[in-house]
Motif scaffolding. Structure first.
Motif, short mmCIF file in Angstrom:
data_model
loop_
_atom_site.label_atom_id
_atom_site.label_comp_id
_atom_site.label_asym_id
_atom_site.label_seq_id
_atom_site.Cartn_x
_atom_site.Cartn_y
_atom_site.Cartn_z
N SER A 1 0.88 -1.13 -0.10
CA SER A 1 0.10 0.13 0.14
C SER A 1 0.93 1.19 0.07
O SER A 1 0.74 2.08 -0.75
CB SER A 1 -0.79 0.08 1.09
OG SER A 1 -1.71 -1.20 1.14
N ALA A 2 1.85 1.35 0.87
CA ALA A 2 2.77 2.29 0.95
C ALA A 2 3.56 2.79 -0.39
O ALA A 2 3.70 3.67 -0.93
CB ALA A 2 3.72 2.25 2.19
N TRP A 3 3.86 1.58 -0.94
CA TRP A 3 4.63 1.59 -2.41
C TRP A 3 3.87 2.28 -3.59
O TRP A 3 4.57 2.95 -4.26
CB TRP A 3 5.37 0.12 -2.59
CG TRP A 3 6.07 0.10 -4.00
CD1 TRP A 3 7.17 0.54 -4.45
CD2 TRP A 3 5.38 -0.49 -5.23
NE1 TRP A 3 7.50 0.45 -5.57
CE2 TRP A 3 6.54 -0.58 -6.01
CE3 TRP A 3 4.32 -1.28 -5.42
CZ2 TRP A 3 6.37 -0.72 -7.72
CZ3 TRP A 3 4.15 -1.59 -6.65
CH2 TRP A 3 4.99 -1.32 -7.65
N MET A 4 2.77 1.58 -3.44
CA MET A 4 1.77 2.24 -4.53
C MET A 4 1.23 3.76 -4.40
O MET A 4 1.01 4.53 -5.33
CB MET A 4 0.43 1.16 -4.69
CG MET A 4 0.70 -0.27 -5.10
SD MET A 4 -0.82 -1.09 -5.36
CE MET A 4 -1.44 -1.07 -3.54
N LEU A 5 1.09 4.03 -3.14
CA LEU A 5 0.67 5.28 -2.76
C LEU A 5 1.62 6.08 -1.65
O LEU A 5 1.07 5.75 -0.37
CB LEU A 5 -0.98 5.66 -2.63
CG LEU A 5 -1.24 6.92 -2.57
CD1 LEU A 5 -1.30 7.62 -4.06
CD2 LEU A 5 -3.08 6.86 -2.30
N LEU B 1 -0.29 6.48 7.09
CA LEU B 1 -1.46 5.78 7.75
C LEU B 1 -1.57 4.19 7.89
O LEU B 1 -2.11 3.94 9.01
CB LEU B 1 -2.82 6.05 6.53
CG LEU B 1 -3.00 7.68 6.17
CD1 LEU B 1 -3.84 7.38 5.30
CD2 LEU B 1 -3.50 8.12 7.46
N VAL B 2 -0.56 3.69 7.52
CA VAL B 2 -0.53 2.15 7.42
C VAL B 2 0.06 1.54 8.59
O VAL B 2 -0.37 0.51 9.41
CB VAL B 2 0.24 1.45 6.28
CG1 VAL B 2 -0.29 1.55 4.95
CG2 VAL B 2 1.91 2.01 6.44
N PRO B 3 1.00 2.45 9.61
CA PRO B 3 1.18 1.97 10.95
C PRO B 3 0.15 1.73 11.82
O PRO B 3 0.13 0.64 12.50
CB PRO B 3 2.08 3.12 11.32
CG PRO B 3 2.61 3.86 10.28
CD PRO B 3 1.51 3.63 9.35
N GLY B 4 -1.20 2.59 11.70
CA GLY B 4 -2.16 2.23 12.61
C GLY B 4 -3.00 1.01 12.21
O GLY B 4 -3.36 0.19 13.25
#
Length: 217
Positions: free
Chosen positions: A168-172, A178-181
């Motif tokens: 997710s982080a790589w695509m956007l 946001l992803v750590p939560g």
């Protein structure tokens, strides 16, 4: 485990599930900002998991509650855990770089290093989700190692959660904040899943023993 509320409380526009999702996103931003020094990442992730555990007792998930809990627990042991995690990551990267330099047996060594690194990462992440990590990192790591062996399905879920977060982080790129939560939510769910399974299996074992005793009589 308490039942999940299905009715909206006064002031809730979209209902409790949407409120939890929004809270997790704000928690992810707080974890990402606090983790910028890198050595604070294990403590930040562990605190986020502890805050998320409060949902089961109807305690709110807020960035302010997370920051308050984190300020009370940034001790030398938490920073040492961060330095140890960074050292392990650096060692894994160096090993993979050496394996890709054309050394004899480099491919087999790279596979072994990747497997060991994945196992260590799973144990470390599961340790962050355990309640003992708040004040006893060695105990949390020992418990996480036992969980990794006894619950391979949960370990697979952790790997899947990390892969999803990275993709997710790589695509956007903005999703990095946001992803750590969401990762903390996944880790907490895996750990609570193991606790619930233990609670369910306990009474069943007692019933089976009582039935066996009656049959023997």
């Amino acid at each position: 485990m308490r039942p999940v509320r299905t009715k909206r409380e006064p002031g809730e526009i979209f209902g409790p599930r949407m409120t939890l999702f929004a809270d997790v996103l704000s928690l992810g931003v707080a974890v990402a900002v606090v983790s910028l020094p890198l050595v604070t990442l294990p403590a930040a992730l562990s605190t986020a998991c502890a805050v998320l555990r409060g949902v089961r007792e109807d305690r709110p998930v807020t960035a302010a509650r997370f920051l308050g809990a984190l300020c009370r627990r940034l001790r030398p042991g938490d920073l040492a855990a961060g330095f140890l995690a960074l050292a392990g990551l650096a060692l894994a990267l160096v090993d993979l770089a050496l394996a890709g330099a054309g050394l004899p047996g480099g491919r087999a060594f790279a596979l072994l290093a990747a497997a060991l690194g994945t196992g260590a990462a799973v144990i470390g992440l599961r340790a962050c989700a355990r309640s003992e990590s708040v004040d006893d990192w060695p105990g949390a790591v020992r418990g996480a190692a036992r969980d990794a062996v006894r619950d391979p399905g949960g370990s697979a879920l952790v790997v899947l959660a990390v892969a999803t977060a990275v993709a997710s982080a790589w695509m956007l790129l903005p999703l990095v904040f946001l992803v750590p939560g969401l990762l903390a939510l996944a880790l907490t769910a895996v750990d609570v899943r193991g606790e619930v399974r233990g609670e369910v299996h306990g009474p069943v074992d007692v019933c089976e023993k009582s039935v066996a005793t009656r049959e023997g009589v």
